[in-house]
Design an enzyme around this catalytic site. Sequence first.
Site, PDB file in Angstrom:
ATOM      1  N   TRP A 139     -81.980 -82.482  78.800  1.00 10.83           N
ATOM      2  CA  TRP A 139     -81.330 -81.319  77.837  1.00 10.83           C
ATOM      3  C   TRP A 139     -83.114 -81.946  77.377  1.00 10.83           C
ATOM      4  O   TRP A 139     -83.302 -82.483  75.948  1.00 10.83           O
ATOM      5  CB  TRP A 139     -80.438 -81.370  77.593  1.00 10.83           C
ATOM      6  CG  TRP A 139     -80.372 -79.767  76.688  1.00 10.83           C
ATOM      7  CD1 TRP A 139     -81.051 -78.569  77.703  1.00 10.83           C
ATOM      8  CD2 TRP A 139     -79.225 -79.332  75.595  1.00 10.83           C
ATOM      9  NE1 TRP A 139     -80.006 -77.871  76.057  1.00 10.83           N
ATOM     10  CE2 TRP A 139     -79.918 -78.245  75.260  1.00 10.83           C
ATOM     11  CE3 TRP A 139     -78.790 -80.395  74.855  1.00 10.83           C
ATOM     12  CZ2 TRP A 139     -79.119 -77.544  74.270  1.00 10.83           C
ATOM     13  CZ3 TRP A 139     -78.515 -79.588  73.468  1.00 10.83           C
ATOM     14  CH2 TRP A 139     -78.636 -78.426  72.914  1.00 10.83           C
ATOM     15  N   ASP A 221     -72.490 -86.467  76.359  1.00 13.58           N
ATOM     16  CA  ASP A 221     -72.562 -85.286  75.951  1.00 13.58           C
ATOM     17  C   ASP A 221     -71.983 -84.419  77.845  1.00 13.58           C
ATOM     18  O   ASP A 221     -72.389 -84.765  78.450  1.00 13.58           O
ATOM     19  CB  ASP A 221     -74.221 -85.140  76.278  1.00 13.58           C
ATOM     20  CG  ASP A 221     -74.212 -83.195  75.635  1.00 13.58           C
ATOM     21  OD1 ASP A 221     -76.115 -83.113  75.933  1.00 13.58           O
ATOM     22  OD2 ASP A 221     -73.606 -82.444  76.140  1.00 13.58           O
ATOM     23  N   LYS A 257     -69.849 -73.350  79.605  1.00 11.51           N
ATOM     24  CA  LYS A 257     -70.326 -72.626  80.309  1.00 11.51           C
ATOM     25  C   LYS A 257     -69.159 -72.863  80.929  1.00 11.51           C
ATOM     26  O   LYS A 257     -68.741 -71.506  81.982  1.00 11.51           O
ATOM     27  CB  LYS A 257     -70.824 -73.940  81.335  1.00 11.51           C
ATOM     28  CG  LYS A 257     -72.096 -73.148  81.067  1.00 11.51           C
ATOM     29  CD  LYS A 257     -73.170 -74.179  79.697  1.00 11.51           C
ATOM     30  CE  LYS A 257     -74.931 -74.474  79.820  1.00 11.51           C
ATOM     31  NZ  LYS A 257     -75.376 -74.365  78.237  1.00 11.51           N
TER      32      LYS A 257
END
Lengths: 411, 418
Positions: A139, A221, A257
């Site tokens: 990311w 993560d 999300k």
Amino acid sequence: IMSLFGEVPQATPVAVFKVTNDFKEDPNPKKVNLGVGAYRTDEGQPWVLPVVKKVEKIIVADDSLNHEYLPILGLPEFRSSASKIALGEDSPAIQENRVGAVQCLGGTGALKIGAEFLRRWYNGNNNTRTPVYVSAPTWENHNAVFVNAGFEDVRPYKYWDAEKRGLDLSGFLGDLESAPKHSIFVLHACAHNPTGTDPTHVEWMQVAEVMKRRKLFVFFDSAYQGFASGCLDKDAWAVRYFITQGFEMFCAQSFSKNFGLYNERVGNLTIVARDPDNLKRVLSQMEKIVRVTWSNPPSQGARLVAVTLNNPELFSEWKDNVKTMADRVLSMRASLRAKLEALETPGTWDHITQQIGMFSFTGLNPNQVEYLIKEKSIYLMASGRINMCGLTTKNIDYVAESIHESVVNVQ
Amino acid sequence: FVPGSLKKMSIFAEVPQAPPVAVFKLTADFREDTHPQKVNLGVGAYRTDDCQPWVLPVVKKVEKMIVEDNSLNHEYLPILGLPELRSAASKVALGDDSPAIKDGRVGAVQGLGGTGALRIGAEFLRRWYNGTNNKATPVYVSAPTWENHNAVFADAGFTDVRPYHYWDGAKKGLDLTGIMDDLEKAPEHSIFVLHACAHNPTGTDPTPDEWKKIAEVMKRRSLFAFFDSAYQGFASGNLDKDAWAIRYFVSQGFELFCAQSFSKNFGLYNERVGNLTVVAQDKDNLTRVLSQMEKIVRTTWSNPPSQGARIVAITLNNPELFTEWKGNVKTMADRVLLMRDQLKAKLIALGTPGTWDHITEQIGMFSFTGLNPKQVEYMIKEKHVFLMASGRINMCGLTSKNIDYVAESIHETVSKVQ
């Protein structure tokens, strides 16, 4: 008189938001946005989860609620239920009272607070030189979050094998073996961003073995739990395995999300320590860091998630909503691959269905990416990453044909 | 069974226990106290005369509007925040007809409450003000000041955070000579954190003439003005009056930052609504500054939360709701003024030693009572009246039901404890 800011340079825009901006300004009626990672319905629209809409109404009708400051570490019901989601209802670590959490501003905030803590208190005091490893690729914001927390040595670990379009396991294990002891490794819990390629269970076990032996710090993560396979527990396998192996670790969770709550900034930094005493001291230092960053976290999103997770009916409804999203993504994966194969687009396209989560690492090179954007008004990241959620039954033919054209015409 | 000597040591074993934040510890102690007459005059949040938190009626109304509006979704806000909030919030601080806004040289960053706005501003200044990454630029905070100011700037990387004279304990008022002296002696380009109104914790603000003097020195000596505005509207009951100092500085041509909080004046403490207003010399400088602010925000919280920002933006941008909000704010400010009057009157009626004019002269949520640490301890331990060690009390904690008990307790304390 010169401005005090006369020497301040213009910063480059964040790439993923620039892609969306460019998309917005494009007048082509056929344009498609496969950039930023947010779920879209088959109509190409954002989706407020039905369970979220329901709980928002419950909250507004509840006159017993007010807007008094949350505790510095956040809403207790949120923190505990969020940690349970990651670690499992029956997690022994939770039962042993050695799991704590900090409610944070999305996954970013959780990473930030965790990074700030580690820089101050891990591997010595204020040891800004502890190496921090992030996957290659990862990311786009990981590097900057750790650098801004004060770490001077943020390095890549091998991860993506572009030739075989899969995990570079030997490279990954090699970097684990050669990393200085106590180095911090940022691991994607599932649905690796941007490659969509996760280690298998056996591969995770190998990673864990090296990390334990070489005393490397585990910082997970977890931004896509439930969204990757459609099953919460399945997506949490790696995190839970590491705990069974006795690791103390951090897990930065995002509910952006899987709850579709992108703009309410709902995140949780789950902390697993050896025992309650160590946990307590760690949390007390986390409070100090939070106090000088945002003082205490925002309530709305945390309430929405906590009410949902702590109510059996709402929890079931949420899991269904998550499955709806995951299933649509799987359907678009299957469809895109099938169409590329039917078009006989040069190359192999297995990776489209083998990769999991929101993203696909198409393998398109920068020239091909540029062609898609400029000639076809199909917006994706320079890395070749596409957001599967941007595909719909209405645009998938156009996208497949465009990919075909760019692969055939551009080298 | 694993003997302790064989147990693996935690990687966190050397992490020390941090002391709790004082103001929250006070509230925690208050909660545990079982005395029926206990009073919490600690943390700065508004309370009704029934000593309850108050969700502003206009907020309740707008929350319902938001939940009914099916055109709204939860997509990420821009990094700098909700545009309608940023512009409306800056207007509240600078005035609807602000020439600076008309010149296109005012921008803003939606922050996580006042704390978040201060933090982003501090991070920017450390990186880009007075050189590049100049951690040695002195940052001055008032003596005393909000307990978190020092730590926010220190954590943003500044190595030299110093006090400036502010409170004169002997005369129970502003130490203007001390302020002016510190301003004259501060290294050029030093940063000064100024309380826009309703100084926390003293409740003592410079008069307009005193502000003019401060501005003159700051301009002449190129000192940076960083306003902290957490109580606009709440201090006098009037938004424009409370913003006089900021607007004066802008009219004097300062480029400045103003960290605004909507926690108190909207009662939205837990939704973290703040705004860092940035006033630059021109649009070009502003653009570059905002682009760097984005980078800082991106690595801190990525983009800000929506709910509180929407509530405030809708309210400020709708004339009827705006008027209703101002009415709600005045309700809060008026109750505080009433409690000030009554407390002073009761202390005088009791013949409590000392002078008590400062109770009504000070403005905003807090009063710096002048009680010393021993007297504060007595208040807490013997009378179960909880206040900060500095002698600061939150006027909002006073009600028509407890004010007699509090006045009597202060009287007893001052009479018995020296």
